[in-house]
Enzyme design. Structure first.
Site, short mmCIF file in Angstrom:
data_model
loop_
_atom_site.label_atom_id
_atom_site.label_comp_id
_atom_site.label_asym_id
_atom_site.label_seq_id
_atom_site.Cartn_x
_atom_site.Cartn_y
_atom_site.Cartn_z
N MET A 189 34.66 48.42 36.17
CA MET A 189 35.07 48.16 37.34
C MET A 189 34.54 47.15 37.16
O MET A 189 34.64 45.71 38.23
CB MET A 189 34.59 48.79 38.45
CG MET A 189 35.49 50.15 38.27
SD MET A 189 37.02 50.32 39.12
CE MET A 189 37.70 50.42 37.18
N ASP A 190 33.04 46.92 37.03
CA ASP A 190 32.77 45.36 36.95
C ASP A 190 32.82 44.30 36.14
O ASP A 190 32.71 43.11 36.58
CB ASP A 190 31.06 45.82 36.22
CG ASP A 190 29.80 46.14 37.19
OD1 ASP A 190 30.07 45.76 38.46
OD2 ASP A 190 28.27 46.74 36.66
N LEU A 191 33.03 45.09 35.21
CA LEU A 191 33.83 44.00 34.11
C LEU A 191 35.11 43.59 34.42
O LEU A 191 35.87 42.27 34.60
CB LEU A 191 34.27 44.73 32.50
CG LEU A 191 33.12 45.14 31.37
CD1 LEU A 191 33.06 46.01 30.47
CD2 LEU A 191 31.95 43.76 31.43
N GLY A 194 34.91 40.68 37.45
CA GLY A 194 34.37 39.06 36.58
C GLY A 194 35.56 38.76 36.23
O GLY A 194 35.68 37.88 36.29
#
Length: 427
Positions: A189-191, A194
């Site tokens: 989810m972070d990636l 981003g």
């Protein structure tokens, strides 16, 4: 509109320096003020750095990005930090001192892009009110990543990757069965957040001329990213009301498509169409499967998946996995092994892509580092600069803002900035 060409903010000397950063790459000449920390924002700005932007990582002088203290470590270096901070310069500033906030403002109004992942509204409390910044620098693109978005009951709540994996539905379709919801082994989810932010920034930069030279406000959240990548799983629910369930290593729709046991190793085999199916049956020596009405077409194969898998593995267990993989690849059927990271980095195809590049940190230590995944005109975007030490580039960045040696030395002495002495013997 050319990079940072608002008349009031032009820095003649700094413009030349910026143009030299990432020369020949699509974002060369653009300056990114990176106020983000942890993973989603830094991953976004690493991608922008890969594409040639001059990314200035602005960190608190009181410890810097929190991931600098996260394990695993190599000597004193956080490998978590290293993984997403290539191709950046670091400036360390006291965010709470008035002089420090003046520097933050000066950096923002001289940049093309500002990236932050504070909770909504925090940027303004730091003296960087978005409306005031846009008035001073109309072309500034302000990109924000949050946990849950800027509206709704959770807008001010802290959000982390696994929380978003859970709330987006991703964990409910990951794992062996419905009783064992499982997080993906990397913080996707972070990636994804981003990546989406980087896409929005590039779109805004490309569209500034058509927007009267105005920069856009770009925003996403971990939760939005998670929902966006639900793809057909989310669409299946929206269109039919059927709640998707985990399929383990099987494809939710296609069969045979998944992990199959061979004589020695599990292999991934993906039979995506009828032509592949005919070739597959011939290769494993089971032409009768192609004629069996249970397996004649894709829908019936999916409906009889368990029976088909058992019959296939009865054939596959008689030969080593790599032999099967070679035979399937020769027939154009997508297939491959399941690697550890050690095996992945040793694979000839991975090595041919030159994904791992060794760079030298400012302390002289060597660091093998993954490059970004993009190629421009057939050439991979490489790692031009190792992840910086805290404040490694403070002096050079402040010189680019027009400060002289005495002014910078005064800021260092007052504790407003942390700076490593530049080459040439200056303090």
């Amino acid at each position: 509109m050319t990079p940072n060409d608002t008349a009031d903010n032009a820095l003649p000397d700094a413009g030349v320096a910026r143009a030299a950063v990432g020369a020949g790459l699509p974002l060369a000449g653009f300056t990114v003020m990176d106020l983000s920390r942890a993973l989603a924002g830094p991953y976004c700005t690493a991608l922008l750095g890969d594409l040639g932007a001059d990314v200035i990582k602005v960190e608190s002088a009181k410890g810097g990005d929190s991931t600098r203290s996260w394990p695993p470590f190599e000597d004193e270096h956080s490998l978590y930090f290293d993984s997403t901070n290539r191709n950046k310069r670091s400036i360390a500033v006291d965010f709470y001192a008035e002089a420090g906030r003046t520097l933050l403002w000066d950096l923002a109004v001289s940049a093309d892009v500002l990236v932050e992942n504070f909770r909504p509204g925090v940027l303004a409390t730091m003296g960087l009110d978005p409306e005031a910044l846009r008035e001073a620098n109309p072309g500034l693109v302000i990109a924000s990543v949050s946990g849950f978005g800027t509206t709704g009951p959770l807008a001010q709540a802290a959000g982390l990757d696994q929380v978003a994996q859970g709330m987006s539905g991703l964990m409910s379709v990951t794992g062996p069965d419905a009783e064992s919801p499982t997080r993906v082994g990397v913080p996707v989810m972070d990636l994804y957040a981003g990546v989406f932010t980087a896409v929005g920034i590039c779109a805004s930069l490309a569209g500034r001329a058509g927007n009267g030279g105005q920069g856009h406000g770009v925003g996403t959240s971990l939760l939005e990213a998670g929902l966006a990548v639900s793809a057909f799983q989310g669409q299946n629910y929206l269109s039919t009301g059927a709640v998707p369930v985990p399929q383990g290593n099987d494809h939710p729709v296609l069969s045979p498509y998944g992990v199959f046991q061979t004589a020695d190793i599990p292999a991934i085999i993906a039979v995506g169409n009828q032509a592949h199916w005919a070739k597959f049956c011939a290769i494993i020596g089971a032409p009768e499967l192609k004629e069996d009405p249970r397996f004649a077409v894709g829908r019936s194969r999916s409906e009889h998946r368990a029976e088909l898998t058992e019959l296939i593995e009865q054939k596959l267990v008689h030969r080593p996995g790599l032999e099967w993989i070679e035979a399937f690849r020769a027939a154009g059927i997508p297939t491959g092994p399941i690697y550890t990271y050690e095996q992945a980095f040793e694979d000839p195809q991975v090595q041919a892509l030159d994904m791992v590049q060794t760079v030298t940190r400012t302390d002289g230590s060597a660091l093998p580092l993954l490059r970004g995944p993009l190629s421009i005109n057939g050439t991979a975007t490489g790692v031009r600069k190792a992840p910086p030490a805290l404040g490694e580039d403070t002096w050079a960045v402040l010189e680019g803002l027009g400060l002289d040696e005495g002014q910078i030395a005064g800021l260092v002495e007052a504790g407003i900035v942390q700076a490593h002495p530049p080459a040439g013997g200056r303090p």
